[in-house]
Design a protein around this motif. Structure first.
Motif, mmCIF file in Angstrom:
data_model
loop_
_atom_site.group_PDB
_atom_site.id
_atom_site.type_symbol
_atom_site.label_atom_id
_atom_site.label_comp_id
_atom_site.label_asym_id
_atom_site.label_seq_id
_atom_site.Cartn_x
_atom_site.Cartn_y
_atom_site.Cartn_z
ATOM 1 N N VAL A 149 39.208 45.757 39.040
ATOM 2 C CA VAL A 149 39.453 46.265 40.401
ATOM 3 C C VAL A 149 38.133 46.589 41.098
ATOM 4 O O VAL A 149 37.920 46.220 42.262
ATOM 5 C CB VAL A 149 40.351 47.520 40.354
ATOM 6 N N ILE A 150 37.215 47.236 40.390
ATOM 7 C CA ILE A 150 35.921 47.601 40.977
ATOM 8 C C ILE A 150 35.136 46.357 41.369
ATOM 9 O O ILE A 150 34.630 46.232 42.490
ATOM 10 C CB ILE A 150 35.104 48.452 39.982
ATOM 11 N N GLY A 151 35.019 45.408 40.420
ATOM 12 C CA GLY A 151 34.234 44.216 40.692
ATOM 13 C C GLY A 151 34.863 43.316 41.735
ATOM 14 O O GLY A 151 34.178 42.825 42.643
ATOM 15 N N MET A 152 36.169 43.106 41.643
ATOM 16 C CA MET A 152 36.847 42.186 42.549
ATOM 17 C C MET A 152 36.878 42.722 43.981
ATOM 18 O O MET A 152 36.698 41.960 44.938
ATOM 19 C CB MET A 152 38.267 41.924 42.060
ATOM 20 N N SER A 153 37.102 44.019 44.138
ATOM 21 C CA SER A 153 37.188 44.578 45.484
ATOM 22 C C SER A 153 35.863 44.429 46.231
ATOM 23 O O SER A 153 35.844 44.019 47.400
ATOM 24 C CB SER A 153 37.602 46.053 45.424
ATOM 25 N N ASP A 154 34.760 44.736 45.570
ATOM 26 C CA ASP A 154 33.448 44.571 46.207
ATOM 27 C C ASP A 154 33.095 43.096 46.352
ATOM 28 O O ASP A 154 32.474 42.689 47.339
ATOM 29 C CB ASP A 154 32.374 45.287 45.393
ATOM 30 N N GLY A 155 33.466 42.289 45.342
ATOM 31 C CA GLY A 155 33.157 40.867 45.401
ATOM 32 C C GLY A 155 33.844 40.160 46.554
ATOM 33 O O GLY A 155 33.283 39.246 47.162
ATOM 34 N N LEU A 156 35.053 40.550 46.862
ATOM 35 C CA LEU A 156 35.766 39.953 47.986
ATOM 36 C C LEU A 156 35.234 40.444 49.328
ATOM 37 O O LEU A 156 35.169 39.680 50.301
ATOM 38 C CB LEU A 156 37.265 40.256 47.882
ATOM 39 N N THR A 157 34.861 41.712 49.385
ATOM 40 C CA THR A 157 34.531 42.329 50.672
ATOM 41 C C THR A 157 33.086 42.091 51.108
ATOM 42 O O THR A 157 32.828 41.673 52.245
ATOM 43 C CB THR A 157 34.803 43.846 50.606
ATOM 44 N N VAL A 158 32.120 42.350 50.222
ATOM 45 C CA VAL A 158 30.707 42.287 50.623
ATOM 46 C C VAL A 158 30.260 40.871 50.987
ATOM 47 O O VAL A 158 29.712 40.659 52.077
ATOM 48 C CB VAL A 158 29.806 42.897 49.524
ATOM 49 N N PRO A 159 30.465 39.854 50.126
ATOM 50 C CA PRO A 159 30.078 38.507 50.539
ATOM 51 C C PRO A 159 30.858 38.003 51.765
ATOM 52 O O PRO A 159 30.332 37.215 52.556
ATOM 53 C CB PRO A 159 30.399 37.649 49.298
ATOM 54 N N PHE A 160 32.092 38.455 51.905
ATOM 55 C CA PHE A 160 32.884 38.088 53.087
ATOM 56 C C PHE A 160 32.219 38.618 54.348
ATOM 57 O O PHE A 160 32.055 37.892 55.341
ATOM 58 C CB PHE A 160 34.297 38.639 52.931
ATOM 59 N N VAL A 191 31.546 38.052 40.824
ATOM 60 C CA VAL A 191 31.237 36.649 41.087
ATOM 61 C C VAL A 191 32.493 35.903 41.521
ATOM 62 O O VAL A 191 32.487 35.148 42.506
ATOM 63 C CB VAL A 191 30.632 35.990 39.840
ATOM 64 N N LEU A 192 33.582 36.105 40.790
ATOM 65 C CA LEU A 192 34.837 35.423 41.112
ATOM 66 C C LEU A 192 35.320 35.792 42.512
ATOM 67 O O LEU A 192 35.717 34.926 43.296
ATOM 68 C CB LEU A 192 35.905 35.789 40.076
ATOM 69 N N GLY A 193 35.261 37.084 42.819
ATOM 70 C CA GLY A 193 35.676 37.519 44.148
ATOM 71 C C GLY A 193 34.752 37.011 45.233
ATOM 72 O O GLY A 193 35.193 36.616 46.316
ATOM 73 N N GLY A 194 33.447 36.987 44.955
ATOM 74 C CA GLY A 194 32.475 36.568 45.963
ATOM 75 C C GLY A 194 32.550 35.094 46.308
ATOM 76 O O GLY A 194 32.217 34.693 47.439
#
Length: 233
Positions: free
Chosen positions: A23-34, A161-164
């Protein structure tokens, strides 16, 4: 008449450390690179620049997030070991005071004074179990996984990485940043909605409310970055 043969199954969803790290990694990965991709789309004329900057951010962000997870895991382990050494010392030097603390724990559980004394004396026969008891019921500390720090670093970093890669993917195939941004918004907002839904389910929150909340946060971050880039561009 009492039900015969009825088996009661309690449904409890337990959130593991791994789920928390994802949850921590995916939430930031989706939001910051977006947000970064959206901001650059308002300032550059070629998607290759967005891809280059996005990959650099994903690499740096995953390392930073993974390191943060590792340090948090090590801090938890060090804290537990420090408190256990202190409890071991107190058991050796002031055993009667420690027994009194054990009796206080059982008193809060509603045991009679005689039973408190009997159980405390029996528990004190095994110092290892005595210390385990004090760590859990006096201090509220469970022994952490010794590999927790490494696992946390890898899980958070990989999730980032996956989220980003999700918001960045359209820029690999569409050369015009503004057009790629439209695809990125659609894909990323959908992923944020799905991610927010399952995140809320895991944590026991209203699923749809959580899904819209996570999606809205991502959308606002991207809109703000795009607007700032256009303003100063």
């Amino acid at each position: 008449m009492a039900d015969v043969g009825y088996i009661h199954h309690e449904q409890h969803l337990r959130s593991s450390d791994m789920i928390s790290d994802i949850v921590i990694g995916m939430s930031d990965g989706l939001t910051v690179p977006f947000a970064l991709a959206a901001g650059l789309s308002g300032a550059v004329a070629n998607s290759s620049l967005v891809v280059t900057a996005g990959i650099a951010e994903i690499v740096a962000g995953s390392i930073a997030m993974g390191l943060g997870g590792y340090l948090a895991g090590r801090t938890e382990q060090d804290h537990y070991e420090s408190e256990r050494r202190r409890e071991s010392l107190e058991v050796e030097t002031v055993p009667e005071r420690e027994k009194e603390e054990v009796r206080e724990v059982f008193a809060h559980m509603g045991l009679s004074p005689a039973l408190q004394i009997a159980v405390a004396d029996e528990l004190a026969r095994d110092k290892t179990k005595w210390i385990d008891f004090m760590m859990k019921y006096e201090l509220g500390l469970d022994e952490p996984d010794p590999n927790r720090a490494t696992k946390s670093a890898f899980t958070i970093g990989a999730s980032y990485v996956l989220g980003g890669l999700v918001p960045l993917a359209p820029y690999f195939f569409v050369t015009q940043p503004h057009q790629a941004l439209l695809y990125s918004c659609g894909v990323t907002l959908l992923c944020l909605f799905v991610f927010g839904y399952f995140k809320s389910k895991v944590t026991g929150q209203p699923a749809l409310t959580g899904a819209f909340k996570v999606m809205l946060i991502g959308a606002l971050a991207a809109a703000a970055a795009f607007g700032v880039a256009r303003l100063f561009g």
